[in-house]
Design a protein around this motif. Structure first.
Motif, PDB file in Angstrom:
ATOM      1  N   UNK A 187      54.321  27.784 -14.782  1.00  0.00           N
ATOM      2  CA  UNK A 187      53.921  27.677 -16.092  1.00  0.00           C
ATOM      3  C   UNK A 187      54.988  25.907 -15.898  1.00  0.00           C
ATOM      4  N   UNK A 188      54.154  25.177 -15.897  1.00  0.00           N
ATOM      5  CA  UNK A 188      54.498  23.975 -16.526  1.00  0.00           C
ATOM      6  C   UNK A 188      54.149  23.110 -17.511  1.00  0.00           C
ATOM      7  N   UNK A 189      54.833  22.609 -17.954  1.00  0.00           N
ATOM      8  CA  UNK A 189      54.543  21.786 -19.890  1.00  0.00           C
ATOM      9  C   UNK A 189      53.502  20.324 -19.826  1.00  0.00           C
ATOM     10  N   UNK A 190      52.525  20.186 -19.556  1.00  0.00           N
ATOM     11  CA  UNK A 190      51.502  18.969 -19.528  1.00  0.00           C
ATOM     12  C   UNK A 190      51.573  18.077 -21.080  1.00  0.00           C
ATOM     13  N   UNK A 191      52.025  17.103 -20.329  1.00  0.00           N
ATOM     14  CA  UNK A 191      52.215  16.048 -21.510  1.00  0.00           C
ATOM     15  C   UNK A 191      51.619  14.870 -21.586  1.00  0.00           C
ATOM     16  N   UNK A 192      50.665  14.401 -22.617  1.00  0.00           N
ATOM     17  CA  UNK A 192      49.861  12.528 -22.844  1.00  0.00           C
ATOM     18  C   UNK A 192      50.351  11.955 -23.466  1.00  0.00           C
ATOM     19  N   UNK A 236      53.142  13.021 -12.103  1.00  0.00           N
ATOM     20  CA  UNK A 236      51.299  12.994 -12.696  1.00  0.00           C
ATOM     21  C   UNK A 236      50.509  13.575 -12.429  1.00  0.00           C
ATOM     22  N   UNK A 237      49.564  14.410 -13.064  1.00  0.00           N
ATOM     23  CA  UNK A 237      48.398  14.984 -12.452  1.00  0.00           C
ATOM     24  C   UNK A 237      47.457  13.965 -11.580  1.00  0.00           C
ATOM     25  N   UNK A 238      47.035  14.475 -10.726  1.00  0.00           N
ATOM     26  CA  UNK A 238      46.513  14.201  -9.595  1.00  0.00           C
ATOM     27  C   UNK A 238      44.959  13.867 -10.122  1.00  0.00           C
ATOM     28  N   UNK A 239      44.478  15.087 -10.481  1.00  0.00           N
ATOM     29  CA  UNK A 239      43.210  15.214 -11.799  1.00  0.00           C
ATOM     30  C   UNK A 239      42.776  15.137 -12.840  1.00  0.00           C
ATOM     31  N   UNK A 297      48.403  12.097 -17.923  1.00  0.00           N
ATOM     32  CA  UNK A 297      48.593  13.988 -18.196  1.00  0.00           C
ATOM     33  C   UNK A 297      50.163  14.119 -17.071  1.00  0.00           C
ATOM     34  N   UNK A 298      51.373  13.879 -17.540  1.00  0.00           N
ATOM     35  CA  UNK A 298      52.514  13.905 -16.703  1.00  0.00           C
ATOM     36  C   UNK A 298      52.632  15.744 -16.937  1.00  0.00           C
ATOM     37  N   UNK A 299      53.463  15.999 -16.226  1.00  0.00           N
ATOM     38  CA  UNK A 299      54.414  17.271 -15.956  1.00  0.00           C
ATOM     39  C   UNK A 299      55.857  17.160 -15.629  1.00  0.00           C
ATOM     40  N   UNK A 311      50.710  19.174  -9.314  1.00  0.00           N
ATOM     41  CA  UNK A 311      50.004  18.054  -9.682  1.00  0.00           C
ATOM     42  C   UNK A 311      48.448  18.086  -9.015  1.00  0.00           C
ATOM     43  N   UNK A 312      47.917  19.022  -8.176  1.00  0.00           N
ATOM     44  CA  UNK A 312      46.424  19.482  -7.529  1.00  0.00           C
ATOM     45  C   UNK A 312      46.330  20.384  -8.430  1.00  0.00           C
ATOM     46  N   UNK A 313      46.453  20.678  -9.715  1.00  0.00           N
ATOM     47  CA  UNK A 313      45.887  21.753 -10.162  1.00  0.00           C
ATOM     48  C   UNK A 313      44.998  21.474 -10.573  1.00  0.00           C
TER      49      UNK A 313
END
Length: 482
Positions: free
Chosen positions: A285-290, A254-257, A261-263, A338-340
């Motif tokens: 690059x990663x895919x970001x999904x909600x 998961x994004x920490x920001x 939002x999962x990566x 995750x910290x981006x």
């Protein structure tokens, strides 16, 4: 709320261009149905072209809206209030074809710049959103016999107008006209819904809670040091027919920001974590999904995995071996993403600042409500009392765009200066968006006119007539008033 009947709101929009933050919705067409697809209501809302919008000739030649049609429309502010109420009718499930990838983003910015909650229709009062395009991709991959599938130059296509033509759906208008496209989506759903179990399962992908539960329950089988990861499959029309709309992925965390939002990392790429070229992590690059969005995640079961092209299966196996050999790099890659944080845009225009400036505060909502509730002839008075800098700017633009005619625009007003910037070709006068993109201006409009003019012979008579008024309109917009 539990007793409120849920309804589908099938909708489509046509726009002045492709930029959701800056371009304008011109028509909003909808048909409301019950869950049996029985029609309950339909309407098309047409919106006048704002004076601060440079129309994209290519967009207009596609959807075919004329200046006369738009002149009989309502103001953008009036339309925003109506559409917001329609989408937020309790129990409404709003859906279209690629609606989450295009239409819903336009609606979000329409609501934001008109001081309405941009997200309310996603979660409140039993409302949520769906998208028929990713569902169609699921059927194309796993149950292709449900429809006749069109091809273009020997390649499969998921374009709505081609599916409509191939399957002889009956609609009332022209392709790319909003109500016609709404009717086409409903006809498509009539075919898909016959496979009740698959359709019902697909509905769950757009329920945020159910989507999260499904993904969390997928077994973690990929071990790296002391951590375990899920290898899955992701379905999206954006992956293309060559990939069979399906790619292998690893859930990174998961994004920490950013909340919810999962990566995800694609396993079919040539250089998945920047190993092959020694890329800096910022270039990876990663895919970001909600939860509940248009990216559909499935477990990597054998019967699903075999739907991948052989090249994708081979790439996935090779890339998982690479990750095992470069475990430290893989964990460093995860930590970075995750910290981006998205880059801060210092000169972002207020119309485009939704994501950067965030949700309206309680005070901002209160001041927005006062503006909305004021009679039109008292909005200027209320505007002068607004204290929030963000609300004051947006409310000022609402007033200038919707309640002032051109004769009332003072030459030293902020809106007059705004229009002059639209005519300017200087870089410092450009309106900057949330992607560091710019608002379509007069110079770009003239450039696009020339591109169309070079291919004028290919246009039909109606398009040639439309080209004429677009050319005159944009040229007049480019000239400052005397």
């Amino acid at each position: 709320m539990k007793n409120k009947m849920k309804t589908f709101l099938f909708y489509d929009i046509e726009t002045s261009g492709l930029n959701p933050a800056f371009d304008q919705i011109l028509t909003f067409a909808f048909i409301r149905t019950d869950f049996g697809l029985n029609e309950m209501d339909r309407q098309t809302i047409t919106i006048r072209l704002r004076k601060d919008i440079v129309p994209s000739p290519k967009a207009f030649l596609t959807h075919g809206l004329t200046y006369d049609e738009l002149e009989h429309g309502v103001s953008e502010y009036e339309a925003a209030l109506k559409i917001h109420n329609i989408l937020n009718t309790p129990g409404t499930i709003s859906l279209g074809y690629n609606s989450l990838g295009f239409d819903d983003i336009f609606l979000r910015f329409l609501f934001y710049r008109n001081l309405l909650d941009p997200y309310l229709h996603q979660y409140a009062n039993g409302c949520y959103r769906m998208d028929v395009l990713p569902i169609t991709a699921v059927f194309r991959v796993f149950y292709p016999s449900c429809l006749k599938w069109p091809c273009v130059d020997g390649k499969p296509s998921l374009k709505l107008d081609l599916i409509c033509s191939e399957n002889r759906f009956v609609t009332s208008g022209r392709a790319h006209e909003a109500m016609n496209d709404v009717e086409a989506v409903i006809e498509l759903v009539r075919r898909l819904i016959l496979q009740k179990d698959i359709w019902k399962y697909c509905l769950g992908f757009f329920n945020k809670t159910r989507d999260e539960i499904r993904i969390s329950s997928i077994e973690k089988t990929f071990d790296i040091q002391s951590e375990r990861f899920s290898v899955c499959l992701m379905v999206s029309a954006s992956f293309g027919a060559g990939k069979n709309y399906l790619v292998p992925v690893i859930r990174l965390g998961e994004s920490r920001v950013y909340n919810n939002q999962s990566l995800w990392l694609r396993l079919d790429s040539d250089d998945i974590i920047g190993l092959g070229t020694d890329k800096d992590l910022k270039d990876t690059f990663v895919i970001r999904k909600r939860p509940g969005d248009a990216l559909i995640v499935l477990p990597a079961l054998e019967r699903f995995w075999t739907k991948l092209p052989e090249a994708s299966q081979q790439s996935a196996d090779e890339n998982m071996d690479k990750i095992r050999r470069h475990q430290e790099r893989f964990l460093e890659f995860i930590e970075y993403h995750c910290r981006y944080e998205y880059p801060f845009v210092p000169d972002i225009d207020p119309d485009a600042a939704l994501y950067q400036d965030g949700f309206f505060s309680a005070l901002e909502k209160k001041q927005s409500d006062l503006f909305h509730k004021a009679a039109n002839n008292r909005k200027k008075e209320v505007l002068q009392k607004i204290q929030s800098p963000r609300i004051k700017v947006l409310a000022g633009r609402i007033f200038d765009r919707n309640f002032k005619d051109e004769a009332e625009q003072s030459k030293d007003s902020e809106y007059h200066f705004y229009l002059n910037r639209l005519r300017s070709s200087l870089p410092e006068d450009q309106f900057v968006g949330y992607k560091n993109d710019i608002k379509f201006n007069c110079e770009q409009g003239m450039r696009e006119l020339k591109e169309v003019e070079n291919d004028l012979l290919s246009l039909n008579p109606d398009q040639k007539k439309m080209f004429g008024w677009l050319k005159e309109y944009i040229m007049n917009l480019s000239i400052p008033p005397a």
